[in-house]
Design an enzyme around this catalytic site. Sequence first.
Site, PDB file in Angstrom:
ATOM      1  N   HIS A   1       6.173 -11.482  -8.689  1.00 14.09           N
ATOM      2  CA  HIS A   1       5.634 -12.014  -7.437  1.00 14.09           C
ATOM      3  C   HIS A   1       5.393 -13.525  -7.439  1.00 14.09           C
ATOM      4  CE1 HIS A   1       5.282  -7.857  -6.384  1.00 14.09           C
ATOM      5  NE2 HIS A   1       4.774  -8.141  -5.200  1.00 14.09           N
TER       6      HIS A   1
ATOM      7  N   GLU B   1       9.567  -2.674  -4.767  1.00 12.51           N
ATOM      8  CA  GLU B   1       8.234  -2.466  -5.358  1.00 12.51           C
ATOM      9  C   GLU B   1       8.196  -1.168  -6.178  1.00 12.51           C
ATOM     10  OE1 GLU B   1       6.021  -4.709  -5.521  1.00 12.51           O
ATOM     11  OE2 GLU B   1       5.741  -5.815  -3.646  1.00 12.51           O
TER      12      GLU B   1
ATOM     13  N   LYS C   1       0.228   2.605  -9.018  1.00 18.00           N
ATOM     14  CA  LYS C   1      -0.679   1.661  -8.368  1.00 18.00           C
ATOM     15  C   LYS C   1      -2.126   2.169  -8.412  1.00 18.00           C
ATOM     16  CE  LYS C   1      -1.429  -1.728  -5.046  1.00 18.00           C
ATOM     17  NZ  LYS C   1      -0.990  -2.603  -3.991  1.00 18.00           N
TER      18      LYS C   1
ATOM     19  N   ASN D   1       1.604  -7.768 -10.063  1.00 17.85           N
ATOM     20  CA  ASN D   1       2.210  -8.982  -9.518  1.00 17.85           C
ATOM     21  C   ASN D   1       3.501  -9.352 -10.257  1.00 17.85           C
ATOM     22  OD1 ASN D   1       1.289 -11.995  -8.159  1.00 17.85           O
ATOM     23  ND2 ASN D   1       0.455 -10.129  -7.297  1.00 17.85           N
TER      24      ASN D   1
ATOM     25  N   ARG E   1     -18.595  -7.478   8.906  1.00 19.25           N
ATOM     26  CA  ARG E   1     -18.546  -7.573   7.433  1.00 19.25           C
ATOM     27  C   ARG E   1     -18.055  -6.276   6.781  1.00 19.25           C
ATOM     28  NH1 ARG E   1     -23.717 -10.178   8.145  1.00 19.25           N
ATOM     29  NH2 ARG E   1     -23.360 -12.408   8.346  1.00 19.25           N
TER      30      ARG E   1
ATOM     31  N   GLU F   1      -8.886  -7.422  -9.381  1.00 17.46           N
ATOM     32  CA  GLU F   1      -7.978  -8.210 -10.196  1.00 17.46           C
ATOM     33  C   GLU F   1      -8.707  -9.085 -11.207  1.00 17.46           C
ATOM     34  OE1 GLU F   1      -4.529  -9.360  -7.893  1.00 17.46           O
ATOM     35  OE2 GLU F   1      -4.139 -11.001  -9.270  1.00 17.46           O
TER      36      GLU F   1
ATOM     37  N   HIS G   1       6.690 -15.056  -4.096  1.00 21.15           N
ATOM     38  CA  HIS G   1       5.840 -15.695  -3.086  1.00 21.15           C
ATOM     39  C   HIS G   1       6.319 -17.116  -2.777  1.00 21.15           C
ATOM     40  CE1 HIS G   1       2.141 -12.829  -3.566  1.00 21.15           C
ATOM     41  NE2 HIS G   1       3.129 -12.298  -2.873  1.00 21.15           N
TER      42      HIS G   1
ATOM     43  N   LYS H   1      -6.024  -4.482  -1.167  1.00 20.02           N
ATOM     44  CA  LYS H   1      -5.781  -5.907  -0.902  1.00 20.02           C
ATOM     45  C   LYS H   1      -5.406  -6.061   0.561  1.00 20.02           C
ATOM     46  CE  LYS H   1      -4.283  -8.250  -5.114  1.00 20.02           C
ATOM     47  NZ  LYS H   1      -3.148  -8.869  -5.850  1.00 20.02           N
TER      48      LYS H   1
ATOM     49  N   ARG I   1      -5.132  -5.606 -13.076  1.00 21.77           N
ATOM     50  CA  ARG I   1      -4.431  -5.518 -11.790  1.00 21.77           C
ATOM     51  C   ARG I   1      -3.317  -6.562 -11.650  1.00 21.77           C
ATOM     52  NH1 ARG I   1      -6.482  -4.050  -5.756  1.00 21.77           N
ATOM     53  NH2 ARG I   1      -4.445  -4.333  -4.803  1.00 21.77           N
TER      54      ARG I   1
ATOM     55  N   HIS J   1       9.710  -9.132   2.099  1.00 22.79           N
ATOM     56  CA  HIS J   1       8.912  -9.242   0.874  1.00 22.79           C
ATOM     57  C   HIS J   1       9.633  -8.570  -0.306  1.00 22.79           C
ATOM     58  CE1 HIS J   1       5.386  -9.378  -1.695  1.00 22.79           C
ATOM     59  NE2 HIS J   1       5.461  -8.075  -1.870  1.00 22.79           N
TER      60      HIS J   1
HETATM   61  N1  LIG Z   1      -1.761  -5.434   0.184  1.00 26.93           N
HETATM   62  C1  LIG Z   1      -0.916  -5.213  -0.789  1.00 26.93           C
HETATM   63  O1  LIG Z   1      -1.289  -4.800  -1.875  1.00 26.93           O
HETATM   64  C2  LIG Z   1       0.512  -5.453  -0.537  1.00 26.93           C
HETATM   65  C3  LIG Z   1       1.458  -4.917  -1.413  1.00 26.93           C
HETATM   66  C4  LIG Z   1       2.806  -5.120  -1.138  1.00 26.93           C
HETATM   67  C5  LIG Z   1       3.186  -5.816  -0.003  1.00 26.93           C
HETATM   68  N2  LIG Z   1       2.245  -6.297   0.813  1.00 26.93           N
HETATM   69  C6  LIG Z   1       2.644  -7.001   2.040  1.00 26.93           C
HETATM   70  O2  LIG Z   1       3.388  -6.105   2.851  1.00 26.93           O
HETATM   71  C7  LIG Z   1       4.314  -6.833   3.643  1.00 26.93           C
HETATM   72  C8  LIG Z   1       5.678  -6.235   3.485  1.00 26.93           C
HETATM   73  O3  LIG Z   1       5.654  -4.899   3.940  1.00 26.93           O
HETATM   74  P1  LIG Z   1       6.953  -4.243   4.622  1.00 26.93           P
HETATM   75  O4  LIG Z   1       8.099  -4.422   3.727  1.00 26.93           O
HETATM   76  O5  LIG Z   1       6.571  -2.914   5.072  1.00 26.93           O
HETATM   77  O6  LIG Z   1       7.228  -5.228   5.816  1.00 26.93           O
HETATM   78  P2  LIG Z   1       6.916  -5.133   7.377  1.00 26.93           P
HETATM   79  O7  LIG Z   1       5.591  -4.625   7.632  1.00 26.93           O
HETATM   80  O8  LIG Z   1       7.258  -6.472   7.901  1.00 26.93           O
HETATM   81  O9  LIG Z   1       7.975  -4.048   7.865  1.00 26.93           O
HETATM   82  C9  LIG Z   1       9.332  -4.357   7.742  1.00 26.93           C
HETATM   83  C10 LIG Z   1      10.054  -4.050   9.071  1.00 26.93           C
HETATM   84  O10 LIG Z   1      10.175  -2.650   9.201  1.00 26.93           O
HETATM   85  C11 LIG Z   1       9.672  -2.252  10.477  1.00 26.93           C
HETATM   86  N3  LIG Z   1       9.197  -0.879  10.350  1.00 26.93           N
HETATM   87  C12 LIG Z   1       8.153  -0.437   9.649  1.00 26.93           C
HETATM   88  N4  LIG Z   1       8.103   0.892   9.685  1.00 26.93           N
HETATM   89  C13 LIG Z   1       9.144   1.295  10.446  1.00 26.93           C
HETATM   90  C14 LIG Z   1       9.628   2.553  10.822  1.00 26.93           C
HETATM   91  N5  LIG Z   1       9.066   3.686  10.412  1.00 26.93           N
HETATM   92  N6  LIG Z   1      10.716   2.596  11.617  1.00 26.93           N
HETATM   93  C15 LIG Z   1      11.343   1.448  12.014  1.00 26.93           C
HETATM   94  N7  LIG Z   1      10.939   0.246  11.664  1.00 26.93           N
HETATM   95  C16 LIG Z   1       9.842   0.166  10.876  1.00 26.93           C
HETATM   96  C17 LIG Z   1       8.628  -3.269  10.789  1.00 26.93           C
HETATM   97  O11 LIG Z   1       8.328  -3.257  12.161  1.00 26.93           O
HETATM   98  C18 LIG Z   1       9.301  -4.527  10.282  1.00 26.93           C
HETATM   99  O12 LIG Z   1      10.201  -5.003  11.232  1.00 26.93           O
HETATM  100  C19 LIG Z   1       4.254  -8.247   3.150  1.00 26.93           C
HETATM  101  O13 LIG Z   1       3.480  -9.009   4.020  1.00 26.93           O
HETATM  102  C20 LIG Z   1       3.575  -8.131   1.798  1.00 26.93           C
HETATM  103  O14 LIG Z   1       2.894  -9.319   1.442  1.00 26.93           O
HETATM  104  C21 LIG Z   1       0.935  -6.133   0.590  1.00 26.93           C
HETATM  105  O1  LIG Z   2      -1.800  -4.891  -5.287  1.00 23.76           O
HETATM  106  C1  LIG Z   2      -1.596  -5.836  -6.041  1.00 23.76           C
HETATM  107  O2  LIG Z   2      -2.463  -6.311  -6.770  1.00 23.76           O
HETATM  108  C2  LIG Z   2      -0.269  -6.454  -6.085  1.00 23.76           C
HETATM  109  O3  LIG Z   2      -0.091  -7.484  -6.699  1.00 23.76           O
HETATM  110  C3  LIG Z   2       0.809  -5.739  -5.370  1.00 23.76           C
HETATM  111  C4  LIG Z   2       1.934  -6.623  -4.939  1.00 23.76           C
HETATM  112  O4  LIG Z   2       3.098  -5.839  -5.050  1.00 23.76           O
HETATM  113  C5  LIG Z   2       1.801  -7.049  -3.495  1.00 23.76           C
HETATM  114  O5  LIG Z   2       2.940  -7.724  -3.090  1.00 23.76           O
HETATM  115  C6  LIG Z   2       0.576  -7.830  -3.124  1.00 23.76           C
HETATM  116  O6  LIG Z   2       0.589  -8.138  -1.757  1.00 23.76           O
HETATM  117  C7  LIG Z   2       0.543  -9.142  -3.814  1.00 23.76           C
HETATM  118  O7  LIG Z   2      -0.729  -9.593  -3.679  1.00 23.76           O
HETATM  119  P1  LIG Z   2      -1.078 -11.082  -3.965  1.00 23.76           P
HETATM  120  O8  LIG Z   2      -2.475 -11.035  -4.432  1.00 23.76           O
HETATM  121  O9  LIG Z   2      -0.145 -11.601  -5.009  1.00 23.76           O
HETATM  122  O10 LIG Z   2      -0.914 -11.793  -2.693  1.00 23.76           O
END
Ligand SMILES: NC(=O)c1ccc[n+]([C@@H]2O[C@H](COP(=O)([O-])OP(=O)(O)OC[C@H]3O[C@@H](n4cnc5c(N)ncnc54)[C@H](O)[C@@H]3O)[C@@H](O)[C@H]2O)c1
Ligand SMILES: O=C(O)C(=O)C[C@@H](O)[C@H](O)[C@H](O)COP(=O)(O)O
Length: 518
Positions: free
Chosen positions: A408, A345, A387, A405, A281, A397, A412, A303, A401, A424
């Site tokens: 988005h 982003e 952020k 989005n 947990r 959110e 999405h 998130k 927050r 993404h």
């Molecule tokens: N939690 C949040 O608040 C939040 C915010 C924005 C995005 N996201 C999520 O993040 C993901 C997108 O992230 P992303 O764009 O980093 O995608 P990703 O993690 O898929 O990375 C993109 C590609 O780059 C490669 N890569 C990463 N770092 C590298 C490096 N230093 N050298 C070479 N290759 C490298 C990865 O292996 C992958 O092939 C999505 O799933 C999105 O939903 C989450």
């Molecule tokens: O952190 C947040 O809140 C965001 O909305 C950031 C977004 O850029 C990001 O892509 C996040 O993963 C989107 O979250 P979700 O709740 O829409 O899935």
Amino acid sequence: MALVVVVGPPGSGKTTIGTALAERLGVVFRDTDADIAAAAGKPIPDIFVDDGEEHFRALEREAVRRAVAEHDGVLALGGGAILAAETRELLADILVVHLRVDLAEAVKRTEIDRGRPLLNVNPRATLRRLMDERLPLYREVADIEIDTTGRDIVALTDEIAARIGTRTVTVNDAETPYSVLIGHGVVERLPLFIGKAARAAVIHTANTSELAERVGSLLPDGVEATLMEIPDAEDGKSISVAEQCWEALGAEGFTRTDLVIGVGGGAVTDLAGFVAACWLRGVPVVHVPTSLLGAVDAAVGGKTGVNTAAGKNLVGSFHPPRAVLVDLDNFATLPRRDLAAGLAEVVKAGFIADPVILELVEADPEAALDASGPVVAELVERAIAVKAEVVGSDLKEGGLRAVLNYGHTFAHAIEKLEHFRWRHGDAVAVGMVYAAHLNAITGRVDLVERTKAVLESIGLPTTYDAERWDEIVAVMKIDKKNIGATQRFVLLDDLAKPVVVDDVTAEQQREAYERLTA
Ligand SMILES: NC(=O)c1ccc[n+]([C@@H]2O[C@H](COP(=O)([O-])OP(=O)(O)OC[C@H]3O[C@@H](n4cnc5c(N)ncnc54)[C@H](O)[C@@H]3O)[C@@H](O)[C@H]2O)c1
Ligand SMILES: O=C(O)C(=O)C[C@@H](O)[C@H](O)[C@H](O)COP(=O)(O)O
């Protein structure tokens, strides 16, 4: 282990500057003199009078040893602590800042404070002697030397933070504030954020396996690393991959004080955060984002989640990290297309809150794509600051927050329809153009051309398939922002004036799609 140790002669400002530096770095300040007085139950001058200097030095050696081992913030040592060879040895692997001051100012500063046992008699001459005697020892242990004479605290802390090579954004999360360290080589600071862990699971993909090994090797002695390689990109962000990680944690006997470390892009940090959020947990997680997108967005804000057949990120939890280490050196191997996707982003942060970001990208798109250049460093810090500000006041959110989005809702939908094969950031770029059309159609600001121009200048897509409206509208109906049957969109009343609205009609949504795909 201490993050930074501050040393220097009496009157050099160890407590004042150390406290300000800790605040600037988002960590806690501790002072070994205060520890000694608290443990002895009397002020330091009384220890000198009652028990003698030798006894005090023995207490000091022990206090320093303990504080260096257990305090993960800024630590100030008493002026004479470095007289002990064992203390100097202890400091060999720690970042030590030596604060210098000239004699006249040291005399002035120490006159105000009467609680300095060695300066009761002939303070000027005594201070001169102590400073001369101890200077070589301060220099022996110090990595950075700063002259504090005549300088104000803000300038000094700025300089120290810059010289440490670390810009820090603090996320003042209501639950537990944490730091996002940004700079070249900051992954080396990992040992500061280990806490009481005896084991660490380093979750990574094949693309980040080398760094994951390095991360494992940075763990202090006695902390056992388990490297867990997961499938790349969105393939790794699934419940079955999370389950495999939990099985591995179980096999290793991970307890609540053990640590998960996410080393990779946003997909890895989302998955690692989710694994940590659910195991027992909730266990601590530290993120080492390696993609630009991971650094400026996914790793910050808590998130976490996975994709399911129902859609993007629909299963997850809010689980803020213990720290985020944005090592700019990691971007060196990031393909240009992924760097551009990360900029989507960053540009979003520009539209919703910090237009300087847009000006920087517009002024020199190539510089924005130069991973090792100063523009990227500034963009990273600005986007993270946006952020941090938002998630610091609304982690879950409840309101504000949602502005993160922007773009988005449509993004999405694309991601789901494309079976998570689109980047993404690419989807967010198209989603922002869609949102810009909605802004204009609903009588708000018209930023369509500016949005397209800035995104196209860095090679991002700005349009989508013209034949898929029915599918898109169906996916947008299960967006997380919706309340009951009411769809909500993030729009802009003006540049940097985001607003969440619930009155965009079906016709307006369709019209925006037609303009986007025209
Ligand atoms: N939690 C949040 O608040 C939040 C915010 C924005 C995005 N996201 C999520 O993040 C993901 C997108 O992230 P992303 O764009 O980093 O995608 P990703 O993690 O898929 O990375 C993109 C590609 O780059 C490669 N890569 C990463 N770092 C590298 C490096 N230093 N050298 C070479 N290759 C490298 C990865 O292996 C992958 O092939 C999505 O799933 C999105 O939903 C989450
Ligand atoms: O952190 C947040 O809140 C965001 O909305 C950031 C977004 O850029 C990001 O892509 C996040 O993963 C989107 O979250 P979700 O709740 O829409 O899935």
